[in-house]
Structures are given as structure tokens and as C-alpha cells.
Design a protein around this motif. Structure first.
Motif, PDB file in Angstrom:
ATOM      1  N   UNK A   1     -35.184  40.060 -16.118  1.00 21.00           N
ATOM      2  CA  UNK A   1     -34.509  38.833 -15.699  1.00 21.00           C
ATOM      3  C   UNK A   1     -34.197  38.048 -16.970  1.00 21.00           C
ATOM      4  N   UNK A   2     -32.922  37.766 -17.188  1.00 18.89           N
ATOM      5  CA  UNK A   2     -32.508  37.003 -18.356  1.00 18.89           C
ATOM      6  C   UNK A   2     -32.215  35.556 -17.991  1.00 18.89           C
ATOM      7  N   UNK A   3     -32.618  34.654 -18.875  1.00 15.69           N
ATOM      8  CA  UNK A   3     -32.309  33.239 -18.710  1.00 15.69           C
ATOM      9  C   UNK A   3     -31.556  32.757 -19.946  1.00 15.69           C
ATOM     10  N   UNK A   4     -30.237  32.611 -19.849  1.00 16.00           N
ATOM     11  CA  UNK A   4     -29.467  32.111 -20.981  1.00 16.00           C
ATOM     12  C   UNK A   4     -29.970  30.724 -21.411  1.00 16.00           C
ATOM     13  N   UNK A   5     -29.937  30.500 -22.719  1.00 15.45           N
ATOM     14  CA  UNK A   5     -30.430  29.249 -23.283  1.00 15.45           C
ATOM     15  C   UNK A   5     -29.596  28.902 -24.510  1.00 15.45           C
ATOM     16  N   UNK A   6     -29.246  27.632 -24.642  1.00 19.92           N
ATOM     17  CA  UNK A   6     -28.412  27.189 -25.757  1.00 19.92           C
ATOM     18  C   UNK A   6     -29.199  26.332 -26.753  1.00 19.92           C
ATOM     19  N   UNK A   7     -30.521  26.454 -26.766  1.00 17.90           N
ATOM     20  CA  UNK A   7     -31.353  25.590 -27.606  1.00 17.90           C
ATOM     21  C   UNK A   7     -31.538  26.082 -29.038  1.00 17.90           C
ATOM     22  N   UNK A   8     -31.083  27.267 -29.342  1.00 22.18           N
ATOM     23  CA  UNK A   8     -31.322  27.834 -30.665  1.00 22.18           C
ATOM     24  C   UNK A   8     -29.987  28.078 -31.355  1.00 22.18           C
ATOM     25  N   UNK A   9     -29.614  27.172 -32.225  1.00 25.02           N
ATOM     26  CA  UNK A   9     -28.385  27.313 -32.988  1.00 25.02           C
ATOM     27  C   UNK A   9     -27.119  27.232 -32.160  1.00 25.02           C
ATOM     28  N   UNK A  10     -27.207  26.684 -30.936  1.00 28.12           N
ATOM     29  CA  UNK A  10     -26.019  26.586 -30.086  1.00 28.12           C
ATOM     30  C   UNK A  10     -25.393  27.935 -29.804  1.00 28.12           C
ATOM     31  N   UNK A  11     -26.228  28.983 -29.654  1.00 29.06           N
ATOM     32  CA  UNK A  11     -25.726  30.356 -29.552  1.00 29.06           C
ATOM     33  C   UNK A  11     -25.412  30.814 -28.127  1.00 29.06           C
ATOM     34  N   UNK A  12     -25.491  29.881 -27.180  1.00 26.15           N
ATOM     35  CA  UNK A  12     -25.072  30.185 -25.808  1.00 26.15           C
ATOM     36  C   UNK A  12     -24.241  29.010 -25.286  1.00 26.15           C
ATOM     37  N   UNK A  13     -23.052  28.789 -25.896  1.00 26.63           N
ATOM     38  CA  UNK A  13     -22.253  27.605 -25.550  1.00 26.63           C
ATOM     39  C   UNK A  13     -21.470  27.722 -24.247  1.00 26.63           C
ATOM     40  N   UNK A  14     -21.273  28.920 -23.746  1.00 26.82           N
ATOM     41  CA  UNK A  14     -20.394  29.127 -22.600  1.00 26.82           C
ATOM     42  C   UNK A  14     -20.956  28.633 -21.287  1.00 26.82           C
ATOM     43  N   UNK A  15     -20.052  28.527 -20.297  1.00 30.64           N
ATOM     44  CA  UNK A  15     -20.481  28.201 -18.943  1.00 30.64           C
ATOM     45  C   UNK A  15     -20.902  29.493 -18.246  1.00 30.64           C
ATOM     46  N   UNK A  16     -21.305  29.367 -16.986  1.00 30.78           N
ATOM     47  CA  UNK A  16     -21.822  30.518 -16.244  1.00 30.78           C
ATOM     48  C   UNK A  16     -20.826  31.667 -16.184  1.00 30.78           C
ATOM     49  N   UNK A  17     -19.561  31.356 -15.954  1.00 27.40           N
ATOM     50  CA  UNK A  17     -18.545  32.402 -15.860  1.00 27.40           C
ATOM     51  C   UNK A  17     -18.383  33.135 -17.190  1.00 27.40           C
ATOM     52  N   UNK A  18     -18.335  32.375 -18.275  1.00 29.24           N
ATOM     53  CA  UNK A  18     -18.189  32.989 -19.601  1.00 29.24           C
ATOM     54  C   UNK A  18     -19.386  33.877 -19.928  1.00 29.24           C
ATOM     55  N   UNK A  19     -20.582  33.416 -19.605  1.00 30.60           N
ATOM     56  CA  UNK A  19     -21.798  34.197 -19.881  1.00 30.60           C
ATOM     57  C   UNK A  19     -21.781  35.491 -19.077  1.00 30.60           C
ATOM     58  N   UNK A  20     -21.500  35.387 -17.787  1.00 36.05           N
ATOM     59  CA  UNK A  20     -21.491  36.573 -16.920  1.00 36.05           C
ATOM     60  C   UNK A  20     -20.451  37.585 -17.378  1.00 36.05           C
ATOM     61  N   UNK A  21     -19.253  37.100 -17.705  1.00 40.35           N
ATOM     62  CA  UNK A  21     -18.183  37.990 -18.160  1.00 40.35           C
ATOM     63  C   UNK A  21     -18.572  38.675 -19.462  1.00 40.35           C
ATOM     64  N   UNK A  22     -19.094  37.906 -20.409  1.00 42.70           N
ATOM     65  CA  UNK A  22     -19.512  38.464 -21.701  1.00 42.70           C
ATOM     66  C   UNK A  22     -20.568  39.555 -21.511  1.00 42.70           C
ATOM     67  N   UNK A  23     -21.593  39.274 -20.717  1.00 39.33           N
ATOM     68  CA  UNK A  23     -22.697  40.228 -20.537  1.00 39.33           C
ATOM     69  C   UNK A  23     -22.240  41.510 -19.851  1.00 39.33           C
ATOM     70  N   UNK A  24     -21.389  41.352 -18.828  1.00 32.83           N
ATOM     71  CA  UNK A  24     -20.917  42.534 -18.115  1.00 32.83           C
ATOM     72  C   UNK A  24     -19.949  43.348 -18.967  1.00 32.83           C
TER      73      UNK A  24
END
Length: 161
Positions: A62-85
Motif C-alpha cells: 500500500x503506497x501513500x504519496x507524500x509531498x513533505x520531502x523536497x516537494x517531490x510529489x507535487x501532483x494531484x491524485x489524477x497526476x499521481x495515478x497516471x504517473x504510477x500506472x
């Protein structure tokens, strides 16, 4: 209320729908804080391989995206899902983007870090791709540093299956 296990926590999927961890009761889990623009991001492929290898034996990443480290997860839910898939074929569950440290840390991560402190007893998550191994009873049995390759955790997963 003090949680007895990770199965006591309520979380949400990346799409915002409910993802109570009680739905995973009886499974071995590897919970990971993730990011799309991190040097460790290629670990998504190895995490997916672990998920695929052991899913039929009662295992899930189970992955939990997080943007607390160097701003390395700036995208919204759709962007994250698309990128990962698109880039890694991720099919394991992804939770909503959360904080994993500090005052706004998700209660699940407060539990994980207090139950399984890191080096020298520090509880704080230091970077993306910190991994927590959970047994079938929902107890934290291992914490792995971001640099720990997912495939090196396979023997610990197998021991719990």
C-alpha cells in the motif's frame, strides 16, 4: 483511543474513496510513503513486483504519496495515478496524498513510527520510500530505510506468509 493494530485505521484511496485498513485484515502488508519525483521513485517497479509475486498468498503493498520531502510529489491524485500506472504499471492500492511527519501526520503514520522507530530510536520519517512491514495481525514487524531495495525485503515477507 490507542490503536491495537494497523487494521484499526481509516484511510482513503487516491481517488478519495474509503480504504479502511480493516479491509486488509489477515494480509501481510508493506506500507510505503511514495513520491513521483524522487531518486527512489524507480522502487515503484520493485514494489509492484513484490505485490504481484505474493498477492495470491495474502500480501499487499500500500503506497501513500507524500509531498513533505523536497516537494517531490507535487501532483494531484489524477497526476499521481497516471504517473504510477504509465511508468511502473502500479496496480497495488495507493492511498490519498498525506503527511507522514509533523503535526499534521496521518494517525496511521503516527502509529507506525511510534511502534517501529528508526535508527537511534528516532520516530520521524526521514525521506520518501520508508517501508513498514505488517504481519497478518496488523502488527508492525519491520521498518526499512528508503535506500533498502524492496526485493531485499522478500525473505521477511515470505517468513510472514
Amino acid at each position: 483511543m490507542t490503536a491495537a493494530s494497523v487494521f484499526d485505521f481509516e484511510t482513503r484511496r487516491l481517488d478519495g474513496s474509503a480504504m479502511p485498513l480493516a479491509d486488509f485484515r489477515g494480509k501481510v502488508l508493506l506500507i510505503v510513503n511514495t513520491a513521483s519525483e524522487c531518486g527512489f521513485t524507480p522502487q515503484y517497479a520493485a514494489l509492484q513486483k513484490l505485490h504481484d509475486s505474493y498477492a495470491d498468498r495474502g500480501f499487499s503493498v500500500i503506497g501513500f504519496p507524500c509531498n513533505q520531502f523536497g516537494g517531490q510529489e507535487p501532483g494531484d491524485a489524477t497526476a499521481i495515478a497516471t504517473f504510477c500506472e504509465r511508468n511502473f504499471g502500479v496496480s497495488f492500492p495507493l492511498g490519498e496524498k498525506i503527511d507522514v511527519k509533523g503535526e499534521q501526520a496521518h494517525p496511521l503514520y503516527r502509529h507506525l513510527t511510534s511502534t517501529a522507530p528508526g535508527i537511534l530510536g528516532t520516530e520521524a520519517i526521514k525521506w520518501n520510500f520508508t517501508k513498514f512491514l505488517i504481519d497478518r495481525e496488523g502488527q508492525v514487524v519491520g521498518r526499512y530505510a528508503p535506500a533498502t531495495k524492496p526485493e531485499s525485503i522478500a525473505k521477511d515477507i515470505e517468513a510472514l506468509l
